[in-house]
Structure formats: C-alpha cells, structure tokens
Design a protein around this motif. Structure first.
Motif, PDB file in Angstrom:
ATOM      1  N   ARG A 225       5.515   7.197   3.757  1.00 51.55           N
ATOM      2  CA  ARG A 225       6.113   6.505   2.600  1.00 51.55           C
ATOM      3  C   ARG A 225       6.796   5.212   3.031  1.00 51.55           C
ATOM      4  NH1 ARG A 225       7.733  11.692   0.910  1.00 51.55           N
ATOM      5  NH2 ARG A 225       9.874  11.283   1.613  1.00 51.55           N
ATOM      6  N   ILE A 226       7.522   5.265   4.157  1.00 54.70           N
ATOM      7  CA  ILE A 226       8.177   4.049   4.659  1.00 54.70           C
ATOM      8  C   ILE A 226       7.132   2.990   4.999  1.00 54.70           C
ATOM      9  CG2 ILE A 226       9.578   3.087   6.526  1.00 54.70           C
ATOM     10  CD1 ILE A 226      10.967   5.804   6.721  1.00 54.70           C
ATOM     11  N   SER A 227       6.057   3.422   5.629  1.00 59.62           N
ATOM     12  CA  SER A 227       4.984   2.509   6.012  1.00 59.62           C
ATOM     13  C   SER A 227       4.376   1.832   4.788  1.00 59.62           C
ATOM     14  CB  SER A 227       3.909   3.272   6.790  1.00 59.62           C
ATOM     15  OG  SER A 227       2.784   2.461   7.022  1.00 59.62           O
ATOM     16  N   GLN A 228       4.104   2.619   3.754  1.00 57.60           N
ATOM     17  CA  GLN A 228       3.463   2.081   2.557  1.00 57.60           C
ATOM     18  C   GLN A 228       4.420   1.207   1.747  1.00 57.60           C
ATOM     19  OE1 GLN A 228       2.152   5.708   0.697  1.00 57.60           O
ATOM     20  NE2 GLN A 228       0.233   5.775   1.852  1.00 57.60           N
ATOM     21  N   THR A 229       5.680   1.635   1.650  1.00 60.66           N
ATOM     22  CA  THR A 229       6.660   0.894   0.856  1.00 60.66           C
ATOM     23  C   THR A 229       6.938  -0.482   1.444  1.00 60.66           C
ATOM     24  OG1 THR A 229       7.724   2.952   0.130  1.00 60.66           O
ATOM     25  CG2 THR A 229       9.018   0.912  -0.057  1.00 60.66           C
ATOM     26  N   HIS A 230       7.049  -0.547   2.765  1.00 59.86           N
ATOM     27  CA  HIS A 230       7.417  -1.795   3.423  1.00 59.86           C
ATOM     28  C   HIS A 230       6.219  -2.531   4.030  1.00 59.86           C
ATOM     29  CE1 HIS A 230      11.706  -0.956   2.995  1.00 59.86           C
ATOM     30  NE2 HIS A 230      11.434   0.292   3.315  1.00 59.86           N
ATOM     31  N   ASN A 231       5.027  -1.983   3.821  1.00 54.12           N
ATOM     32  CA  ASN A 231       3.797  -2.592   4.345  1.00 54.12           C
ATOM     33  C   ASN A 231       3.902  -2.833   5.855  1.00 54.12           C
ATOM     34  OD1 ASN A 231       1.176  -3.610   4.153  1.00 54.12           O
ATOM     35  ND2 ASN A 231       1.890  -5.708   3.824  1.00 54.12           N
TER      36      ASN A 231
END
Length: 230
Positions: free
Chosen positions: A206-212
């Motif tokens: 989720r962190i990876s996807q949210t912050h690209n």
C-alpha cells in the motif's frame, strides 16, 4: 598477424572478463583490453543510445570520451549509428578520417580536430541482448585493416557474451538483495505492530502504491528508520 597468439589472448580475455565483479567492471575491462590487444588502437569506448541520447558506458582514452561527447551533441556519427543500428549494420570501419565523410558532415571535421585518423566499431549483441557499440580509435590513418577488423569482431563477440553473463549475475544479486530487504522490513512491521506475514506485506504494498515508490525502496526506508531504535 599471428592468429595463434591472438587466439591465446582471446582465451585469456574470456577468463579475465568473466572474472570481473560487476557489469561496469566488465565494460571497463573491454575498453581497456581493446587498446591493449589491437595493434594501432589508441583509444576505445562503449557507446549506447538510450531514448535517442548517446550514453558513454565506458571509455579508455580521451579520444573516445571526446568522440562520444561530440556524437551525442551533434546527433550523428558512425558510433552513434552503430549503437542505434539505423541501417542494420553491425560493424563499421573508416580507414582514413582525413578524407571526406559525407554521411557525417558535422562529426567528421570535428573528429579530425580531435586527432582521429581511423576508426572502427562493432555492435555488442547476443541473440537476446543489445549492449551498444564497441568503438576503436587510432590517431593514424590506415591503422585498421581488414585483418584488424576480423580481430576486432572476435574481441566484440567475446565481450558481448561476457556482458550478458555479467548482467545476469547483477540481476540475480539485485533480486536477492530485494528479497532480503523486503523480508527484513516485513519482520520489523510484524514485530512492531503484531501483524501476520500477509498483513505486513500488504502494508508495504500500500505504501509503495500510494507514494509511487518501488517496493524495495519502501523496505529499505523502513529498515533504515528501524536501525537507531534497535
């Protein structure tokens, strides 16, 4: 040319290239050995074209560095063409750079000012990979004969195989490092927030996807922040 002695040198070259510790070290060794092994070669470089721009991957000698810079600025030149494979050719040989070169009207005069007398270059490729072009320079016109072209092609063939091997090793090491970083970050999250393995991985994702941001970079950031707390 003593082909028996050259064959022995090629065998030693293959061992030397495969012993390098990274792709960059392999690239540097190819450029250096090009100057050492080929008679009349004063400089060598490996040029790639990425998104239409010339990129010097390695160079041995100022002549190679400056030639790459010029071709990148002008957007023309034999090395630039070889790296792009604009006409399907996998090698070139210019026996006398002091003569007119209508294919490269801006590069040729600039190359003469650099002291380039003759040039030849070879596409570094395997069946699945294209690494750019190995380019060889001499300050003397006529230095690169048909015999030297054959020798250069043998060098380039060995170099391409070594580069394919080095890149595979780099990719495997990168994958192992990524796996280790993610595993350690998941362990930190599980311990700190009492999460299951799947829940910890979902947090990273989720962190990876949210912050690209790449998953590996997220994991490394969590590890770095956790170090002072341990």
């Amino acid at each position: 040319m003593d082909w028996r002695a050259f064959a022995e040198e090629m065998a030693e070259l293959a061992r030397h290239l495969l012993a390098q510790g990274s792709t960059q070290e392999t690239l540097d060794a190819i450029a250096e050995r090009g100057v050492e092994l080929l008679d009349g070669c004063d400089a060598a470089g490996i040029l790639a074209v990425r998104k239409g721009r010339a990129v010097t991957l390695s160079a041995c000698g100022d002549m190679a560095v400056e030639s790459d810079r010029l071709q990148g600025e002008l957007g023309e030149g034999p090395c630039f063409d070889a790296a792009r494979r604009t006409n399907g050719e996998r090698l070139f040989r210019i026996t006398d750079m002091t003569k007119p070169q209508p294919e490269w009207p801006r590069f040729a005069p600039a190359a003469r000012e650099l002291g380039v007398g003759s040039m030849m270059g070879f596409l570094l490729y395997t069946r699945d990979d294209d690494f750019g072009a190995l380019n060889l320079y001499s300050g003397r016109p006529g230095a690169f004969t048909p015999e030297m072209e054959t020798a250069g092609w043998l060098l380039a063939s060995h170099a391409a195989v070594a580069l394919a091997s080095a890149r595979t090793v780099d990719q495997l090491e990168h994958a192992l490092d990524t796996r280790h970083a993610i595993g350690e970050a998941m362990g930190i999250l599980r311990e700190r927030h009492h999460l299951s393995e799947d829940e910890a991985f979902d947090v990273l994702r989720r962190i990876s996807q949210t912050h690209n941001v790449k998953l590996r970079d997220v994991a490394q950031s969590i590890r770095a922040r956790a170090v002072p707390e341990r």
